[in-house]
Design a protein around this motif. Structure first.
Motif, PDB file in Angstrom:
ATOM      1  N   SER A   1       0.833  -1.209   0.000  1.00  0.00           N
ATOM      2  CA  SER A   1       0.000   0.000   0.000  1.00  0.00           C
ATOM      3  C   SER A   1       0.862   1.252   0.000  1.00  0.00           C
ATOM      4  CB  SER A   1      -0.931  -0.008   1.218  1.00  0.00           C
ATOM      5  OG  SER A   1      -1.759  -1.152   1.222  1.00  0.00           O
ATOM      6  N   ALA A   2       1.910   1.270   0.822  1.00  0.00           N
ATOM      7  CA  ALA A   2       2.775   2.448   0.903  1.00  0.00           C
ATOM      8  C   ALA A   2       3.510   2.694  -0.408  1.00  0.00           C
ATOM      9  CB  ALA A   2       3.769   2.274   2.055  1.00  0.00           C
ATOM     10  N   VAL A   3       4.036   1.621  -1.009  1.00  0.00           N
ATOM     11  CA  VAL A   3       4.777   1.759  -2.268  1.00  0.00           C
ATOM     12  C   VAL A   3       3.848   2.199  -3.389  1.00  0.00           C
ATOM     13  CG1 VAL A   3       6.029   0.460  -4.028  1.00  0.00           C
ATOM     14  CG2 VAL A   3       6.611   0.162  -1.627  1.00  0.00           C
ATOM     15  N   TRP A   4       2.647   1.622  -3.464  1.00  0.00           N
ATOM     16  CA  TRP A   4       1.699   2.021  -4.505  1.00  0.00           C
ATOM     17  C   TRP A   4       1.300   3.484  -4.366  1.00  0.00           C
ATOM     18  CZ3 TRP A   4      -2.323  -2.574  -5.032  1.00  0.00           C
ATOM     19  CH2 TRP A   4      -1.620  -3.724  -5.433  1.00  0.00           C
ATOM     20  N   LEU A   5       1.065   3.931  -3.124  1.00  0.00           N
ATOM     21  CA  LEU A   5       0.701   5.331  -2.914  1.00  0.00           C
ATOM     22  C   LEU A   5       1.836   6.258  -3.337  1.00  0.00           C
ATOM     23  CD1 LEU A   5      -1.242   5.459   0.470  1.00  0.00           C
ATOM     24  CD2 LEU A   5      -2.088   6.092  -1.778  1.00  0.00           C
ATOM     25  N   ALA A   6       3.060   5.924  -2.943  1.00  0.00           N
ATOM     26  CA  ALA A   6       4.211   6.744  -3.336  1.00  0.00           C
ATOM     27  C   ALA A   6       4.358   6.778  -4.857  1.00  0.00           C
ATOM     28  CB  ALA A   6       5.484   6.206  -2.685  1.00  0.00           C
ATOM     29  N   PHE A   7       4.132   5.655  -5.507  1.00  0.00           N
ATOM     30  CA  PHE A   7       4.227   5.596  -6.969  1.00  0.00           C
ATOM     31  C   PHE A   7       3.137   6.443  -7.611  1.00  0.00           C
ATOM     32  CE2 PHE A   7       3.315   3.086 -10.960  1.00  0.00           C
ATOM     33  CZ  PHE A   7       4.409   3.586 -11.662  1.00  0.00           C
ATOM     34  N   GLY A   8       1.917   6.388  -7.068  1.00  0.00           N
ATOM     35  CA  GLY A   8       0.833   7.198  -7.613  1.00  0.00           C
ATOM     36  C   GLY A   8       1.113   8.687  -7.505  1.00  0.00           C
TER      37      GLY A   8
ATOM     38  N   ALA B   1      -5.485   6.175 -11.599  1.00  0.00           N
ATOM     39  CA  ALA B   1      -5.800   4.741 -11.586  1.00  0.00           C
ATOM     40  C   ALA B   1      -5.021   4.019 -10.489  1.00  0.00           C
ATOM     41  CB  ALA B   1      -5.505   4.126 -12.949  1.00  0.00           C
ATOM     42  N   VAL B   2      -3.729   4.372 -10.322  1.00  0.00           N
ATOM     43  CA  VAL B   2      -2.913   3.735  -9.280  1.00  0.00           C
ATOM     44  C   VAL B   2      -3.438   4.093  -7.896  1.00  0.00           C
ATOM     45  CG1 VAL B   2      -0.617   3.650  -8.251  1.00  0.00           C
ATOM     46  CG2 VAL B   2      -0.865   3.598 -10.729  1.00  0.00           C
ATOM     47  N   VAL B   3      -3.808   5.351  -7.685  1.00  0.00           N
ATOM     48  CA  VAL B   3      -4.334   5.770  -6.381  1.00  0.00           C
ATOM     49  C   VAL B   3      -5.661   5.082  -6.096  1.00  0.00           C
ATOM     50  CG1 VAL B   3      -5.200   7.734  -5.052  1.00  0.00           C
ATOM     51  CG2 VAL B   3      -3.117   7.975  -6.421  1.00  0.00           C
ATOM     52  N   ILE B   4      -6.524   4.987  -7.108  1.00  0.00           N
ATOM     53  CA  ILE B   4      -7.815   4.303  -6.916  1.00  0.00           C
ATOM     54  C   ILE B   4      -7.592   2.829  -6.594  1.00  0.00           C
ATOM     55  CG2 ILE B   4      -9.911   3.552  -8.109  1.00  0.00           C
ATOM     56  CD1 ILE B   4      -9.867   6.222  -9.597  1.00  0.00           C
ATOM     57  N   LEU B   5      -6.637   2.203  -7.297  1.00  0.00           N
ATOM     58  CA  LEU B   5      -6.310   0.806  -7.011  1.00  0.00           C
ATOM     59  C   LEU B   5      -5.834   0.644  -5.566  1.00  0.00           C
ATOM     60  CD1 LEU B   5      -5.860  -2.113  -8.056  1.00  0.00           C
ATOM     61  CD2 LEU B   5      -3.568  -1.397  -8.739  1.00  0.00           C
ATOM     62  N   THR B   6      -5.038   1.594  -5.100  1.00  0.00           N
ATOM     63  CA  THR B   6      -4.550   1.533  -3.720  1.00  0.00           C
ATOM     64  C   THR B   6      -5.692   1.722  -2.731  1.00  0.00           C
ATOM     65  OG1 THR B   6      -2.484   2.510  -4.510  1.00  0.00           O
ATOM     66  CG2 THR B   6      -2.836   2.444  -2.139  1.00  0.00           C
ATOM     67  N   VAL B   7      -6.603   2.649  -3.028  1.00  0.00           N
ATOM     68  CA  VAL B   7      -7.760   2.855  -2.148  1.00  0.00           C
ATOM     69  C   VAL B   7      -8.586   1.575  -2.042  1.00  0.00           C
ATOM     70  CG1 VAL B   7      -9.925   4.119  -1.890  1.00  0.00           C
ATOM     71  CG2 VAL B   7      -7.846   5.336  -2.537  1.00  0.00           C
ATOM     72  N   LEU B   8      -8.827   0.934  -3.186  1.00  0.00           N
ATOM     73  CA  LEU B   8      -9.593  -0.316  -3.175  1.00  0.00           C
ATOM     74  C   LEU B   8      -8.864  -1.388  -2.358  1.00  0.00           C
ATOM     75  CD1 LEU B   8     -10.827  -0.444  -6.885  1.00  0.00           C
ATOM     76  CD2 LEU B   8     -12.158   0.127  -4.848  1.00  0.00           C
ATOM     77  N   LYS B   9      -7.549  -1.452  -2.513  1.00  0.00           N
ATOM     78  CA  LYS B   9      -6.784  -2.450  -1.748  1.00  0.00           C
ATOM     79  C   LYS B   9      -6.892  -2.190  -0.251  1.00  0.00           C
ATOM     80  CE  LYS B   9      -2.141  -4.204  -0.863  1.00  0.00           C
ATOM     81  NZ  LYS B   9      -2.273  -3.949   0.581  1.00  0.00           N
TER      82      LYS B   9
ATOM     83  N   GLY C   1      -3.768  -4.318  14.191  1.00  0.00           N
ATOM     84  CA  GLY C   1      -2.897  -3.501  15.019  1.00  0.00           C
ATOM     85  C   GLY C   1      -2.416  -2.248  14.329  1.00  0.00           C
ATOM     86  N   ILE C   2      -1.134  -1.952  14.535  1.00  0.00           N
ATOM     87  CA  ILE C   2      -0.565  -0.693  14.068  1.00  0.00           C
ATOM     88  C   ILE C   2      -0.522  -0.610  12.545  1.00  0.00           C
ATOM     89  CG2 ILE C   2       1.804  -1.553  14.133  1.00  0.00           C
ATOM     90  CD1 ILE C   2       2.651   1.252  15.054  1.00  0.00           C
ATOM     91  N   TYR C   3      -0.379  -1.752  11.856  1.00  0.00           N
ATOM     92  CA  TYR C   3      -0.313  -1.723  10.390  1.00  0.00           C
ATOM     93  C   TYR C   3      -1.635  -1.255   9.789  1.00  0.00           C
ATOM     94  CZ  TYR C   3       4.163  -4.138  10.573  1.00  0.00           C
ATOM     95  OH  TYR C   3       5.470  -4.458  10.800  1.00  0.00           O
ATOM     96  N   GLN C   4      -2.749  -1.678  10.371  1.00  0.00           N
ATOM     97  CA  GLN C   4      -4.042  -1.227   9.865  1.00  0.00           C
ATOM     98  C   GLN C   4      -4.210   0.270  10.068  1.00  0.00           C
ATOM     99  OE1 GLN C   4      -7.862  -2.286  11.874  1.00  0.00           O
ATOM    100  NE2 GLN C   4      -8.269  -3.419   9.985  1.00  0.00           N
ATOM    101  N   SER C   5      -3.794   0.764  11.239  1.00  0.00           N
ATOM    102  CA  SER C   5      -3.895   2.200  11.513  1.00  0.00           C
ATOM    103  C   SER C   5      -2.999   3.002  10.577  1.00  0.00           C
ATOM    104  CB  SER C   5      -3.526   2.477  12.965  1.00  0.00           C
ATOM    105  OG  SER C   5      -4.357   1.758  13.850  1.00  0.00           O
ATOM    106  N   LEU C   6      -1.747   2.549  10.423  1.00  0.00           N
ATOM    107  CA  LEU C   6      -0.829   3.259   9.546  1.00  0.00           C
ATOM    108  C   LEU C   6      -1.318   3.266   8.104  1.00  0.00           C
ATOM    109  CD1 LEU C   6       2.645   2.023  10.865  1.00  0.00           C
ATOM    110  CD2 LEU C   6       1.650   4.303  11.100  1.00  0.00           C
ATOM    111  N   SER C   7      -1.953   2.166   7.683  1.00  0.00           N
ATOM    112  CA  SER C   7      -2.454   2.091   6.314  1.00  0.00           C
ATOM    113  C   SER C   7      -3.509   3.154   6.067  1.00  0.00           C
ATOM    114  CB  SER C   7      -3.009   0.695   6.044  1.00  0.00           C
ATOM    115  OG  SER C   7      -3.499   0.597   4.721  1.00  0.00           O
ATOM    116  N   PHE C   8      -4.458   3.301   6.990  1.00  0.00           N
ATOM    117  CA  PHE C   8      -5.528   4.278   6.799  1.00  0.00           C
ATOM    118  C   PHE C   8      -5.026   5.703   6.991  1.00  0.00           C
ATOM    119  CE2 PHE C   8      -8.175   0.549   7.228  1.00  0.00           C
ATOM    120  CZ  PHE C   8      -9.238   0.837   6.385  1.00  0.00           C
ATOM    121  N   ILE C   9      -4.138   5.916   7.966  1.00  0.00           N
ATOM    122  CA  ILE C   9      -3.601   7.257   8.174  1.00  0.00           C
ATOM    123  C   ILE C   9      -2.787   7.701   6.958  1.00  0.00           C
ATOM    124  CG2 ILE C   9      -1.985   8.612   9.549  1.00  0.00           C
ATOM    125  CD1 ILE C   9      -2.836   6.944  11.973  1.00  0.00           C
ATOM    126  N   GLY C  10      -1.923   6.805   6.453  1.00  0.00           N
ATOM    127  CA  GLY C  10      -1.125   7.145   5.279  1.00  0.00           C
ATOM    128  C   GLY C  10      -1.984   7.428   4.064  1.00  0.00           C
TER     129      GLY C  10
END
Length: 269
Positions: free
Chosen positions: A185-192, A213-221, A232-241
């Motif tokens: 998720s982090a890499v896809w967002l940075a790439f988008g 398209a890349v950002v939308i794909l990341t949102v869906l993921k 835990g923390i990974y779920q929180s970091l994913s949504f915050i990021g």
């Protein structure tokens, strides 16, 4: 060359076509000879062979695109289109499905300098170059297809590289951890976001659409996979990021689509 000095007639075009055909066959057979240790009739192929064929095909297409602008030859024009179409088929069928190491389990031979770099990273760069040099000299659809292919190859390269960092040389071995899911998720967002910046700098609508398209794909993921799989923390970091990046993307698009106008000059008294 000697015949073209006389004129762009049928004999010159026949010799030009033969030269291009023999060059393509030379490159194809040399790669097969090298990969298969001299057995060019071997039935099976590998990721390394398909990757080299794709890289050479893209390099030839780029060279012919530059050559046809100088020679104005219909042979160079048609040859560039034919080789580009064959290379695109090799990318979709060969790299995308048949020889994808995520499906085959073929070792990628290294962490960073590996078959993933040869099969997806380098073709992504070459396809991006093709998209840039074809802008304004080919139909918009041609450049758009090249740009979309470059983005797809780059996204596959980044994803497989993340997979390599967590699983080693065999990509289909072992479970997917929370840390790996979050890294995707982090890499896809940075790439988008990177694509969005590049699209603004190049003023390319195709690249900006690819970024969306890349950002939308990341949102869906994040909502379909991370919400259920991460804990835990990974779920929180994913949504915050994701939230922070979407705010940044919205700000960039606001600056792009609705630029702030300068205040009107005061009227003379």
């Amino acid at each position: 060359y000697l015949l073209r000095r006389r004129g762009d007639d049928v004999p010159a075009r026949m010799v030009d076509s033969g030269a291009i055909l023999l060059t393509v066959l030379l490159a194809f057979l040399e790669i097969r000879h090298f990969i298969n240790r001299g057995d060019v009739f071997q039935d099976s192929s590998s990721l390394a062979e398909i990757a080299l064929q794709v890289c050479v095909g893209l390099a030839m297409t780029i060279g012919l695109e530059r050559l046809r602008l100088r020679s104005h030859s219909v042979v160079h024009d048609v040859a560039a289109l034919v080789i580009a179409a064959l290379t695109l088929a090799a990318i979709v069928l060969g790299l995308g499905m048949i020889e994808n190491p995520l499906f085959t389990g073929e070792p990628v031979e290294g962490r960073f300098v590996n078959l993933i770099l040869l099969g997806y990273g380098l073709p992504a760069v070459l396809t991006a170059i093709l998209a840039l040099i074809s802008r304004g000299v080919r139909p918009k659809e041609y450049s758009a297809i090249a740009a979309v292919t470059a983005v797809a190859l780059a996204l596959i390269y980044l994803s497989l590289e993340v997979r390599t960092l967590y699983h080693g040389e065999v990509l289909n071995d072992g479970p997917t951890t929370d840390a790996e899911q979050y890294t995707y998720s982090a890499v896809w967002l940075a790439f988008g976001v990177t694509l969005l910046v590049v699209g603004m700098l190049l003023r390319s609508q195709a690249v900006r659409l690819a970024s969306a398209a890349v950002v939308i794909l990341t949102v869906l993921k994040v909502f379909l996979i991370d919400m259920s799989d991460l804990t835990g923390i990974y779920q929180s970091l994913s949504f915050i990021g994701l939230g922070v990046v979407l705010l940044g993307v919205g700000w960039l698009y606001q600056r792009l689509l609705f630029p702030r106008r300068a205040p009107p000059a005061p009227s003379p008294a």
